[in-house]
Design an enzyme around this catalytic site. Structure first.
Site, PDB file in Angstrom:
ATOM      1  N   THR A 121       0.859  -1.183   0.000  1.00 23.26           N
ATOM      2  CA  THR A 121       0.000   0.000   0.000  1.00 23.26           C
ATOM      3  C   THR A 121       0.897   1.236   0.000  1.00 23.26           C
ATOM      4  O   THR A 121       1.641   1.457   0.954  1.00 23.26           O
ATOM      5  CB  THR A 121      -0.900  -0.023   1.253  1.00 23.26           C
ATOM      6  OG1 THR A 121      -1.631  -1.250   1.247  1.00 23.26           O
ATOM      7  CG2 THR A 121      -1.854   1.152   1.281  1.00 23.26           C
ATOM      8  N   GLU A 154      -3.401  -4.676  -2.801  1.00 19.58           N
ATOM      9  CA  GLU A 154      -3.967  -5.938  -2.320  1.00 19.58           C
ATOM     10  C   GLU A 154      -5.105  -5.659  -1.341  1.00 19.58           C
ATOM     11  O   GLU A 154      -4.984  -4.811  -0.472  1.00 19.58           O
ATOM     12  CB  GLU A 154      -2.856  -6.759  -1.639  1.00 19.58           C
ATOM     13  CG  GLU A 154      -3.304  -8.102  -1.137  1.00 19.58           C
ATOM     14  CD  GLU A 154      -4.045  -8.888  -2.211  1.00 19.58           C
ATOM     15  OE1 GLU A 154      -3.475  -9.127  -3.279  1.00 19.58           O
ATOM     16  OE2 GLU A 154      -5.211  -9.266  -1.971  1.00 19.58           O
ATOM     17  N   ASN A 214      -9.664   1.315   2.417  1.00 23.53           N
ATOM     18  CA  ASN A 214      -9.415   1.125   3.850  1.00 23.53           C
ATOM     19  C   ASN A 214      -9.985   2.282   4.674  1.00 23.53           C
ATOM     20  O   ASN A 214     -10.499   2.082   5.778  1.00 23.53           O
ATOM     21  CB  ASN A 214      -7.914   0.974   4.121  1.00 23.53           C
ATOM     22  CG  ASN A 214      -7.473  -0.471   3.936  1.00 23.53           C
ATOM     23  OD1 ASN A 214      -8.286  -1.341   3.631  1.00 23.53           O
ATOM     24  ND2 ASN A 214      -6.191  -0.739   4.106  1.00 23.53           N
ATOM     25  N   GLY A 263      -7.856  -1.926  14.663  1.00 30.79           N
ATOM     26  CA  GLY A 263      -6.407  -2.026  14.851  1.00 30.79           C
ATOM     27  C   GLY A 263      -5.808  -2.729  13.652  1.00 30.79           C
ATOM     28  O   GLY A 263      -6.347  -2.642  12.552  1.00 30.79           O
ATOM     29  N   CYS A 266      -3.074  -2.381   8.951  1.00 34.00           N
ATOM     30  CA  CYS A 266      -3.470  -1.589   7.775  1.00 34.00           C
ATOM     31  C   CYS A 266      -4.287  -0.345   8.101  1.00 34.00           C
ATOM     32  O   CYS A 266      -3.860   0.767   7.785  1.00 34.00           O
ATOM     33  CB  CYS A 266      -4.246  -2.477   6.808  1.00 34.00           C
ATOM     34  SG  CYS A 266      -3.191  -3.741   6.095  1.00 34.00           S
TER      35      CYS A 266
HETATM   36  N1  NAD Z   1      -1.387  -7.433   6.197  1.00 38.80           N
HETATM   37  C1  NAD Z   1      -2.471  -7.182   5.477  1.00 38.80           C
HETATM   38  O1  NAD Z   1      -3.584  -7.629   5.787  1.00 38.80           O
HETATM   39  C2  NAD Z   1      -2.377  -6.332   4.230  1.00 38.80           C
HETATM   40  C3  NAD Z   1      -3.463  -6.316   3.327  1.00 38.80           C
HETATM   41  C4  NAD Z   1      -3.363  -5.538   2.176  1.00 38.80           C
HETATM   42  C5  NAD Z   1      -2.216  -4.780   1.949  1.00 38.80           C
HETATM   43  N2  NAD Z   1      -1.205  -4.790   2.833  1.00 38.80           N
HETATM   44  C6  NAD Z   1       0.005  -3.997   2.527  1.00 38.80           C
HETATM   45  O2  NAD Z   1       0.990  -4.878   1.989  1.00 38.80           O
HETATM   46  C7  NAD Z   1       2.302  -4.496   2.412  1.00 38.80           C
HETATM   47  C8  NAD Z   1       2.958  -5.658   3.154  1.00 38.80           C
HETATM   48  O3  NAD Z   1       2.207  -5.912   4.325  1.00 38.80           O
HETATM   49  P1  NAD Z   1       2.459  -7.214   5.230  1.00 38.80           P
HETATM   50  O4  NAD Z   1       1.449  -7.182   6.309  1.00 38.80           O
HETATM   51  O5  NAD Z   1       2.581  -8.402   4.358  1.00 38.80           O
HETATM   52  O6  NAD Z   1       3.909  -6.848   5.815  1.00 38.80           O
HETATM   53  P2  NAD Z   1       4.898  -7.775   6.667  1.00 38.80           P
HETATM   54  O7  NAD Z   1       5.601  -6.854   7.593  1.00 38.80           O
HETATM   55  O8  NAD Z   1       4.156  -8.961   7.199  1.00 38.80           O
HETATM   56  O9  NAD Z   1       5.930  -8.315   5.563  1.00 38.80           O
HETATM   57  C9  NAD Z   1       6.831  -7.489   4.882  1.00 38.80           C
HETATM   58  C10 NAD Z   1       8.065  -8.334   4.567  1.00 38.80           C
HETATM   59  O10 NAD Z   1       8.939  -7.600   3.700  1.00 38.80           O
HETATM   60  C11 NAD Z   1      10.265  -7.967   4.014  1.00 38.80           C
HETATM   61  N3  NAD Z   1      11.196  -7.006   3.414  1.00 38.80           N
HETATM   62  C12 NAD Z   1      11.444  -5.716   3.764  1.00 38.80           C
HETATM   63  N4  NAD Z   1      12.370  -5.181   2.943  1.00 38.80           N
HETATM   64  C13 NAD Z   1      12.702  -6.127   2.048  1.00 38.80           C
HETATM   65  C14 NAD Z   1      13.597  -6.173   0.936  1.00 38.80           C
HETATM   66  N5  NAD Z   1      14.319  -5.099   0.581  1.00 38.80           N
HETATM   67  N6  NAD Z   1      13.715  -7.323   0.246  1.00 38.80           N
HETATM   68  C15 NAD Z   1      12.991  -8.401   0.600  1.00 38.80           C
HETATM   69  N7  NAD Z   1      12.109  -8.430   1.629  1.00 38.80           N
HETATM   70  C16 NAD Z   1      11.973  -7.298   2.341  1.00 38.80           C
HETATM   71  C17 NAD Z   1      10.270  -8.018   5.536  1.00 38.80           C
HETATM   72  O11 NAD Z   1      11.367  -8.758   6.034  1.00 38.80           O
HETATM   73  C18 NAD Z   1       8.904  -8.682   5.795  1.00 38.80           C
HETATM   74  O12 NAD Z   1       9.034 -10.091   5.890  1.00 38.80           O
HETATM   75  C19 NAD Z   1       2.112  -3.241   3.245  1.00 38.80           C
HETATM   76  O13 NAD Z   1       2.239  -2.114   2.411  1.00 38.80           O
HETATM   77  C20 NAD Z   1       0.667  -3.355   3.721  1.00 38.80           C
HETATM   78  O14 NAD Z   1       0.094  -2.106   4.002  1.00 38.80           O
HETATM   79  C21 NAD Z   1      -1.237  -5.564   3.959  1.00 38.80           C
END
Ligand code: NAD
Length: 441
Positions: A121, A154, A214, A263, A266
Site C-alpha cells: 500500500t 492488495e 481502507n 487495529g 493496515c
Molecule cells: N497485512 C495485510 O492484511 C495487508 C493487506 C493488504 C495490503 N497490505 C500492505 O501490503 C504491504 C505488506 O504488508 P504485510 O502485512 O505483508 O507486511 P509484513 O511486515 O508482514 O511483511 C513485509 C516483509 O517484507 C520484508 N522485506 C522488507 N524489505 C525487504 C527487501 N528489501 N527485500 C525483501 N524483503 C523485504 C520483511 O522482512 C517482511 O518479511 C504493506 O504495504 C501493507 O500495508 C497488507
C-alpha cells in the site's frame, strides 16, 4: 510463467502461494534469513488458515521456492511483485524505504524486460518514484533496458486471506502500457474465470483506490462506535440499531459492528498516511481526522467501563482478558486494541492474565513478562476481578457460565464485541457491560 514476490509477510506469502497454487512458478524473496530458512523447512512465519498446507503442497511440486537474494531471481522472471512493508514514518506518512530498496536492487541487476508491480500500500506518486529509482540504477550501469511498472494494491483480509486471493471481489491494476496490461491479464486469468473483474485504470487511481477502500471501512467502524456511545447515553440498543440500518441495502451489514476500535497493520497506518498525503498537498481530510479521533478514544472504552465499575480503585485487581490479536483468525498484534487496554491496566497496578488461541507468541514479543499467559480461557479466570472480552474468537462464544462464575472472584464481565447475551448473563448473576447498550436497566 515465472514470477518473483519480494517481501514474504502476510501479503507476499499469501500472494506467492496462491499464484503457485494455480501453476505459476513462484520464488518468494525476503531479506529476513530466519524467515526464509524456516519456510524452506516448512515453517510458516504467520498464522493464516489453510496457508501451511498450501505452502507444503506447492513446495513439494516445485512450484514455490524461497530465496534471500533478489538479484539472482531477476534473470529468469517475467514479473516482480513488491510486497514489502510500508510502515508509518514518524510523521504518519508511509515509509517507502523498503519499496525503494527493492526498486534499486531491480535497477542494479535487471537484464531483460521485467514488469515491476507494487502490491504494497503506497501513496499516489510512488510508482513514479519506483520507476525513477530503477532507471537511475540502470543508467549508472551505462546500459539501456526496457521495463514496466504497475500498481496492484492488495485487498485480502488476514484470517481469510487465501479465500480473498483465490476468489477476489475485484482485482485493481494500474498500468502505463498495453504490454503491462497484457501480462497482468494473463497472470490473473485463473482467478477471474468465474466473473470476478480485473479493473484496469491509471496508476495514481489504483494507488488511491487502496487508501480510499481502507479509509471507507475505518470510517464505517468509527461512525458505528460513535453511534454506539450515543445509544448508551440515550437508552437505545446499538445491536438493534445496527440491524435496523444494516437491512438498508445502501448501508449493508458489514463493518457496522460496534467494538473497541479498529487495529491491525493496515487501517491505522493507511488512515494516517492518507491524512498526511492530503496535508502535504494542501487539503484537509476532515472526516478521516474525526475517524482517527473516535478510534483512539474507543480503544479505552473497556478500560473506562472497568474503572467506573470499581470507582477508580483498580490497584491490585486481577483482570482476565480473552483475545489479544486485533481480530479473530490471525496472530497479528500490530496496533491491537488489546495493547492499549493492557498498558492502561498495568499503569493502574492491575495484574493481567490473558489467553488467545493463536496470538500468545506474538503477544509475548510485544509484552514480555508484564502479563501472565494462561493455558486456556478458564485458566485466565482464576481469582480474577473481571473478565474482559477483547477479540471475538468463536471459542469464546459459548462459555460454561457456571464455571466462569465459580472461577471469577467477582462476577463482572465486560464484553468488547457484544457477543454475549445480556439477559442470559443477568440471569446467571453476572454484572454485565457491553458496547452501546445501557446494561444497568
Ligand atoms: N497485512 C495485510 O492484511 C495487508 C493487506 C493488504 C495490503 N497490505 C500492505 O501490503 C504491504 C505488506 O504488508 P504485510 O502485512 O505483508 O507486511 P509484513 O511486515 O508482514 O511483511 C513485509 C516483509 O517484507 C520484508 N522485506 C522488507 N524489505 C525487504 C527487501 N528489501 N527485500 C525483501 N524483503 C523485504 C520483511 O522482512 C517482511 O518479511 C504493506 O504495504 C501493507 O500495508 C497488507
Amino acid at each position: 510463467m515465472k514470477i518473483t514476490i519480494v517481501g514474504t509477510g502476510y501479503v507476499g506469502l499469501v500472494t506467492g502461494t496462491c499464484f503457485a497454487e494455480v501453476g505459476i512458478d513462484v520464488t518468494c524473496v525476503d531479506i529476513d534469513i530466519n524467515k526464509i530458512e524456516n519456510l524452506k523447512k516448512g515453517i510458516s512465519p504467520i498464522y493464516e488458515p489453510g496457508l501451511d498446507e498450501m505452502i507444503e503442497r506447492n513446495v513439494k511440486k516445485g512450484k514455490l521456492k524461497f530465496s534471500t537474494d533478489l538479484s539472482q531471481c531477476l534473470d529468469d522472471t517475467e514479473v516482480v511483485f513488491s510486497a514489502v512493508g510500508t510502515p508509518p514514518d514518524d510523521d504518519g506518512s508511509a515509509d517507502l524505504k523498503y519499496v525503494l530498496d527493492v526498486a534499486r536492487t531491480v535497477g542494479k541487476h535487471i537484464k531483460n524486460h521485467i514488469l515491476i508491480v507494487t502490491k504494497s500500500t503506497v501513496p499516489v506518486g510512488t510508482a513514479k518514484r519506483v520507476r525513477d529509482a530503477i532507471q537511475e540504477e540502470i543508467e549508472k550501469r551505462g546500459v539501456n533496458i526496457d521495463f514496466d511498472v504497475a500498481s496492484n494494491p492488495e485487498f485480502l483480509k488476514e484470517g481469510d486471506a487465501i479465500n480473498d486471493f483465490l476468489k477476489p471481489d475485484r482485482i485493481v491494476v494500474g498500468v502505463e502500457s498495453a504490454k503491462a496490461e497484457d501480462i497482468m491479464k494473463r497472470l490473473y486469468k485463473p482467478f477471474t474465470l468465474n466473473g470476478h473483474p480485473v479493473i484496469f485504470m491509471d496508476v495514481p487511481s489504483a494507488e488511491m483506490t487502496k487508501y480510499a477502500a481502507n479509509s471507507m471501512l475505518a470510517t464505517k467502524i468509527s461512525f458505528m462506535n460513535d453511534i454506539a456511545n450515543l445509544c448508551e447515553i440515550m437508552g437505545a440498543d446499538v445491536n438493534m440499531v445496527r440491524k435496523g440500518i444494516g437491512s438498508d441495502s445502501r448501508i449493508g451489514h458489514k463493518f457496522i459492528y460496534p467494538g473497541i476500535g479498529y487495529g491491525g497493520s493496515c487501517f491505522p497506518k493507511d488512515v494516517k498516511a492518507l491524512i498526511k498525503t492530503a496535508d502535504q498537498n494542501g487539503y484537509t481530510m476532515r472526516v478521516l481526522k474525526a475517524v482517527e479521533e473516535v478510534n483512539d478514544d474507543q480503544k479505552s472504552v473497556l478500560f473506562t467501563k472497568l474503572y467506573n465499575h470499581y470507582k477508580g480503585d483498580l490497584k491490585g485487581k486481577t483482570i482476565a482478558i480473552w483475545g489479544l490479536s486485533f481480530k479473530p483468525q490471525t496472530d497479528d498484534m500490530r496496533e491491537a486494541p488489546s495493547l492499549v487496554l493492557i498498558n492502561k491496566l498495568l499503569t493502574e497496578g492491575c495484574k493481567v492474565k490473558a489467553y488467545d488461541p493463536v496470538a500468545m507468541h506474538e503477544a509475548q514479543i510485544k509484552l514480555g513478562d508484564k502479563i501472565e499467559y494462561s493455558k486456556d480461557p478458564y485458566d485466565a479466570l482464576n481469582d480474577a476481578d473481571a473478565l474482559l472480552l477483547v477479540t471475538e474468537w468463536t471459542e469464546f462464544r459459548f462459555p460454561s457460565w457456571d464455571v466462569v462464575k465459580k472461577l471469577l472472584k467477582q462476577p463482572v464481565v465486560i464484553d468488547g464485541r457484544n457477543i454475549f447475551d445480556l439477559n442470559e448473563l443477568k440471569k446467571e448473576g453476572f454484572i454485565y457491560y457491553c458496547i452501546g447498550v445501557d446494561t444497568s436497566k
